[in-house]
Design a protein around this motif. Structure first.
Motif, short mmCIF file in Angstrom:
data_model
loop_
_atom_site.label_atom_id
_atom_site.label_comp_id
_atom_site.label_asym_id
_atom_site.label_seq_id
_atom_site.Cartn_x
_atom_site.Cartn_y
_atom_site.Cartn_z
N GLU A 163 -3.27 -15.19 4.71
CA GLU A 163 -3.10 -13.93 5.44
C GLU A 163 -1.87 -13.91 6.34
O GLU A 163 -1.48 -12.86 6.85
CB GLU A 163 -4.35 -13.62 6.28
CG GLU A 163 -4.65 -14.59 7.41
CD GLU A 163 -5.50 -15.78 6.99
OE1 GLU A 163 -6.10 -16.40 7.88
OE2 GLU A 163 -5.56 -16.07 5.77
N GLU A 209 -12.42 -6.37 -6.26
CA GLU A 209 -12.44 -6.22 -4.80
C GLU A 209 -11.96 -4.84 -4.35
O GLU A 209 -12.13 -4.47 -3.19
CB GLU A 209 -11.58 -7.31 -4.15
CG GLU A 209 -12.13 -8.72 -4.34
CD GLU A 209 -11.26 -9.77 -3.70
OE1 GLU A 209 -11.09 -9.74 -2.46
OE2 GLU A 209 -10.71 -10.62 -4.43
N SER A 247 -3.90 -11.71 1.61
CA SER A 247 -5.02 -11.60 2.53
C SER A 247 -5.93 -12.79 2.31
O SER A 247 -5.85 -13.48 1.29
CB SER A 247 -5.79 -10.29 2.30
OG SER A 247 -6.24 -10.19 0.96
N LYS A 264 -8.86 -3.61 -4.05
CA LYS A 264 -7.66 -3.58 -3.22
C LYS A 264 -6.43 -3.08 -3.98
O LYS A 264 -5.34 -3.00 -3.40
CB LYS A 264 -7.38 -4.97 -2.64
CG LYS A 264 -8.48 -5.47 -1.70
CD LYS A 264 -8.19 -6.86 -1.17
CE LYS A 264 -9.29 -7.34 -0.24
NZ LYS A 264 -9.04 -8.71 0.27
N GLY A 265 -6.60 -2.76 -5.24
CA GLY A 265 -5.50 -2.25 -6.04
C GLY A 265 -4.82 -3.32 -6.86
O GLY A 265 -4.82 -4.50 -6.50
N ARG A 290 -2.09 -5.77 -5.35
CA ARG A 290 -2.55 -6.95 -4.61
C ARG A 290 -3.12 -8.01 -5.55
O ARG A 290 -3.04 -9.21 -5.28
CB ARG A 290 -3.57 -6.56 -3.54
CG ARG A 290 -2.93 -5.75 -2.42
CD ARG A 290 -3.81 -5.62 -1.20
NE ARG A 290 -3.12 -4.89 -0.16
CZ ARG A 290 -2.31 -5.44 0.75
NH1 ARG A 290 -2.12 -6.75 0.73
NH2 ARG A 290 -1.72 -4.70 1.66
N THR A 323 -6.76 -12.54 -5.41
CA THR A 323 -7.40 -11.23 -5.22
C THR A 323 -7.90 -10.75 -6.57
O THR A 323 -7.13 -10.64 -7.52
CB THR A 323 -6.42 -10.20 -4.62
OG1 THR A 323 -6.02 -10.64 -3.32
CG2 THR A 323 -7.09 -8.84 -4.50
N ASP A 375 0.81 -1.22 0.00
CA ASP A 375 0.00 0.00 0.00
C ASP A 375 0.84 1.27 0.00
O ASP A 375 0.31 2.37 -0.14
CB ASP A 375 -0.93 -0.01 1.21
CG ASP A 375 -1.87 -1.21 1.21
OD1 ASP A 375 -2.34 -1.58 0.13
OD2 ASP A 375 -2.10 -1.78 2.29
#
Length: 282
Positions: free
Chosen positions: A61, A100, A67, A102-103, A106, A96, A8
């Protein structure tokens, strides 16, 4: 104490987090190098059980950058498997998806972590809609190319890579040694999470697409950037919107996967064994 590198943080190279993930995977599994990596999409989850001896399962995770999966049909684990020829596969059950929110980092972290863990081939699987009406639910289709309609790329800065042969023909040929009946098509990634409209499916068909879904294309580009060969295969879980009169729902996707999972697991395990044997001989 300095904070751990984070996906992030835009100042942190995503490869740095991938290296941390690879180191943790090696520590938790005791396996220094995983030669093949697989991302298991809807309908493909049981393949890990057929590949070989399970060495270790890790909750996703607990590995840097990963995650827990929030999508039904995904296991949420990273699994290390010893293949019959003695090499190792890393199975990602914690994809992922772009939708979702989350970018992109990810979305492709699993691919970068697999490359850092030593993978030479990335096997990307998914459940998808079929535009070709001859593909009934439960049909596996090789991916020969893709069209990315998400307007997103995993590449950062002035990074230019050739994706002419992104989905390696060499690997598709190996898959057809296992099952000569396998058909192939062009995968179109939409942003999701809504299913495509009939008009969008007609557009996809008009520009050369034959498979529609919500994953894979962005991951494949990241794999190419990392120098990893890509093998893609879709499970046709339903006919795309407008190809049949049936409405679409995620439970239909999961049901098609459940109905085909034993056959798909056997097929994918045989393909991965063939790829691993080829890698060992090179």
């Amino acid at each position: 104490m300095a904070a751990a590198p984070s996906l992030d943080d835009p100042s942190t190279p995503p490869t740095a987090v991938a290296q941390l993930a690879a180191a943790e995977i090696a520590r938790r599994t005791g396996v220094e190098q995983h030669d093949v990596a697989l991302t298991l999409g809807s309908g493909w989850g049981r393949a890990a059980e057929r590949l070989g001896e399970i060495v270790a399962r890790i909750p996703a995770e607990e590995v840097p950058g990963f995650s827990a999966s929030g999508i039904p049909g995904h296991s949420g684990t990273l699994t290390s498997v010893r293949l019959p020829n003695g090499s190792h596969a890393l199975v990602v059950g914690a994809r992922t998806h772009f939708y979702e929110g989350k970018g992109v980092r990810r979305v492709v972290h699993s691919v970068r972590a697999a490359a850092a863990a030593g993978a030479k081939v990335m096997v990307l699987t998914n459940g998808a809609g079929g535009i070709d009406p001859s593909w009934t639910p439960g049909t596996p289709v090789l991916i020969s190319d893709h069209i990315n309609l998400t307007a997103a790329s995993p590449l950062e800065g002035a990074t230019f890579i050739d994706v002419t042969d992104l989905y390696a023909k060499r690997l598709r040929d190996l898959a057809r040694e296992v099952d000569p009946s396998l058909d192939e098509g062009v995968y179109v990634q939409f942003r999701g999470p809504q299913f495509e409209t009939p008009a969008e499916v007609r557009m996809a068909r008009a520009i050369g697409g034959t498979i529609v879904g919500m994953s894979t294309a962005i991951e494949a580009v990241a794999a190419r950037e990392a120098g990893v060969e890509v093998f893609g295969i879709s499970l046709i879980t339903n006919l795309a919107a407008g190809i049949s009169d049936s409405p679409l729902n995620h439970e239909e996707v999961l049901e098609a996967g459940r109905n085909a999972e034993d056959r798909l697991a056997d097929l994918l395990s045989r393909i991965v064994h063939r790829i691993a044997d080829d890698l060992a001989a090179r």
